[in-house]
Design an enzyme around this catalytic site. Structure first.
Site, short mmCIF file in Angstrom:
data_model
loop_
_atom_site.label_atom_id
_atom_site.label_comp_id
_atom_site.label_asym_id
_atom_site.label_seq_id
_atom_site.Cartn_x
_atom_site.Cartn_y
_atom_site.Cartn_z
N ASP A 247 0.83 -1.19 0.00
CA ASP A 247 0.00 0.00 0.00
C ASP A 247 0.87 1.25 0.00
O ASP A 247 2.06 1.20 0.30
CB ASP A 247 -0.89 0.04 1.26
CG ASP A 247 -1.99 -1.01 1.23
OD1 ASP A 247 -2.32 -1.47 0.13
OD2 ASP A 247 -2.50 -1.35 2.31
N LYS A 269 -4.52 2.71 -2.00
CA LYS A 269 -5.75 3.49 -2.11
C LYS A 269 -5.50 4.87 -1.51
O LYS A 269 -4.88 4.99 -0.47
CB LYS A 269 -6.90 2.80 -1.37
CG LYS A 269 -7.21 1.40 -1.89
CD LYS A 269 -8.25 0.74 -1.01
CE LYS A 269 -8.55 -0.68 -1.50
NZ LYS A 269 -7.38 -1.57 -1.42
N ASP A 302 -1.26 -2.11 11.49
CA ASP A 302 -1.61 -3.50 11.76
C ASP A 302 -2.69 -3.92 10.77
O ASP A 302 -3.66 -3.19 10.57
CB ASP A 302 -2.13 -3.64 13.20
CG ASP A 302 -2.48 -5.08 13.53
OD1 ASP A 302 -1.64 -5.77 14.12
OD2 ASP A 302 -3.61 -5.52 13.18
N ILE A 305 -6.39 -3.86 12.08
CA ILE A 305 -6.95 -2.64 12.65
C ILE A 305 -7.08 -1.61 11.53
O ILE A 305 -6.11 -0.97 11.15
CB ILE A 305 -6.09 -2.09 13.81
CG1 ILE A 305 -5.98 -3.13 14.93
CG2 ILE A 305 -6.68 -0.79 14.35
CD1 ILE A 305 -5.14 -2.69 16.11
N MET A 382 -7.72 8.04 9.74
CA MET A 382 -8.28 8.55 8.48
C MET A 382 -9.35 9.60 8.74
O MET A 382 -10.41 9.62 8.11
CB MET A 382 -8.84 7.40 7.63
CG MET A 382 -7.79 6.38 7.24
SD MET A 382 -8.47 4.89 6.49
CE MET A 382 -9.07 4.00 7.94
N GLY A 411 3.36 10.10 11.54
CA GLY A 411 3.87 9.65 12.83
C GLY A 411 4.95 8.60 12.72
O GLY A 411 4.87 7.68 11.91
#
Length: 480
Positions: A247, A269, A302, A305, A382, A411
């Site tokens: 990603d 995405k 993760d 999550i 998000m 971060g």
């Protein structure tokens, strides 16, 4: 890259060392290990040089330096304490296009001696290009604790079977999978125990077995960005994969750690631009595994999550595809820690909720009454684009307008930015600071602790090589 790392075969090749002292002896011993045909030139020689001559066939020329002494040499080392002589050696060798090393004088080196970890035939060389030899030595010491002694005998064993395996498997991917199975099998433990005969028998048996290409998918969490936050298992599987499906949230530093010859497929995405729909990604993973490939599906944070890992694993399970799941440090944990914000604190927050600001279009609305309760922390993934709605809903359901908020952009990465504000000003602060994804919103009293506890980029960091990762004898070492 200042120097090209290469390994040179010196069997019976002429090498000249100008110098006859302790440094010359040290260089001579290293070259003799590689079976070089050695000549030492110096006006006088230490006793250690003559002792070396008693054990090895070396030539000693007791004379001052002359350029003619370099004719025919493959390598030249200047190991004297006379800078004028060293300069003369460098000039002569350079003019003759002979590789030359002037000890402890990096600008006068067309080749350098790296720090070496010797597990013959496995050899690991570490170099700082002559700029920081003590640092290179420290790295070598660390790696010495990680590389077990049985790796050498293991490499010797598999080396004897290399041509047989190439004949047995015509495709490179098939050969790679075979060797991966070998290195994950009891062949390694046999070698470790000194049972070379048993190891060879076992390897032959594996070679004679009917090959069954088995694909597998590794669902791997890459964490929020800092490559040092990867788990050891994540790194191992990234190195084993034939294909890496990734990603946009996976940092460049982490992508640098994947195997160099792996096929890379981006299915990232971005808001308003879904380059690959989720259903196509699911199908891609199944198709690649059915081709017998080892697939690393690497995701930021993760995978379970807000990473859609569950959807992908459901598809794999539906089609009976083997898979492994490797958790990663989720953004809430990583970003809050690097921002100096404890997600829970006895004085400020007794609970925490993870929330996404980006739900399915036909999904249920969030339980805003629950989210607006005091004495808890909200970690909003998000949430940048939806921040005006999040702000309005929380205030509408009773969360105080003065509730502290921290906005953590990128971060754990070198370009991390942290802004603190209040719930009432959250959306306007995001707009004013031009905050971009990836960013995490931390809403709650703990966000105010950033000013007191911020450390990343502000305090001196302990070097990552200062302590070994694992104790000797506890390393799960794999051969690539």
């Amino acid at each position: 890259m200042q120097y090209l790392p290469i390994f040179t075969k010196l069997d019976n090749k002429p090498v000249v060392i100008i110098g006859g002292g302790e440094v010359a002896v040290r260089k001579a011993r290293a070259l003799l290990k590689a079976n070089a045909r050695l000549t030492l030139v110096a006006p006088s020689f230490d006793k250690a040089v003559y002792a070396l001559q008693e054990s090895f066939d070396i030539t000693l020329i007791q004379a001052t330096f002359d350029a003619s002494q370099l004719h025919g040499a493959m390598l030249v080392i200047a190991a004297t304490d006379d800078e004028t002589v060293n300069q003369q050696v460098f000039n002569a060798a350079d003019e003759m296009n002979i590789f030359v090393n002037v000890v402890d004088d990096q600008p006068k080196c067309s080749f350098i001696f790296p720090s070496i970890i010797d597990r013959s035939p496995i050899t690991i060389a570490i170099s700082s290009a002559g700029t920081a030899p003590v640092l290179a030595r420290r790295l070598r010491e660390k790696l010495e604790t990680l590389v077990p002694q049985h790796i050498g005998p293991l490499a010797e064993l598999v080396g004897r079977f290399r041509n047989t395996v190439k004949s047995r498997f015509s495709q490179l991917s098939d050969r790679r999978q075979f060797w991966e199975k070998v290195f994950d099998s009891a062949v390694v433990s046999d070698i470790q125990s000194g049972n070379t005969t048993d190891a060879e028998t076992r390897l032959k048996s594996m070679l004679e077995a009917e090959p069954k290409p088995e694909g597998e998918v590794y669902i791997v969490g890459a964490g929020p960005g800092d490559a040092e936050l990867l788990t050891l298992k994540a790194l191992q599987l990234m190195q084993q994969a034939d294909v890496v499906v990734y990603d946009y949230l996976v940092s460049d530093e982490i992508m640098e750690l994947v195997r160099r010859d792996a096929e890379l497929i981006c299915v990232g995405k971005r808001m308003g631009n879904h380059s690959v729909v989720q259903e196509d990604t699911n199908k891609l993973l199944v198709d690649l595994a059915r081709q017998g490939k080892k697939v690393c599906r690497i995701k930021g944070g993760d995978p379970f999550i807000y990473g859609r890992g569950g959807e992908e694993v459901q598809e794999l399970a539906k089609h009976n595809v083997r898979y492994q799941i490797v958790p990663g440090i989720t953004a809430a944990a990583g970003c809050s820690a690097y921002a100096g914000i404890p997600l829970t604190h006895r004085d400020h927050a007794q609970a925490i909720q993870f929330v996404t600001g980006h739900c399915k279009k036909d999904g249920n609305d969030l339980d805003w009454a629950s989210l607006a309760k005091p004495n808890q922390t909200l970690a909003v993934y998000m949430g940048v684009v939806k921040s005006p709605d999040i702000q309005a809903k929380l205030i509408e359901h009773g969360r105080a307008e003065t509730t502290p908020v921290a906005i953590v952009e990128n971060g754990t990465r070198k370009n991390q930015r942290v802004f603190t504000t209040t719930l009432e000003q959250m959306a306007s602060e995001i707009e004013a600071q031009h905050v971009q994804s990836p960013a995490l919103l931390i809403i709650g009293e703990v966000a105010a602790l950033h000013q007191e506890l911020a450390w990343f980029g502000k305090t001196e960091q302990v070097s990552s090589f200062a302590q070994p990762i694992t104790k000797v004898g506890q390393t799960d070492f794999r051969v690539a």
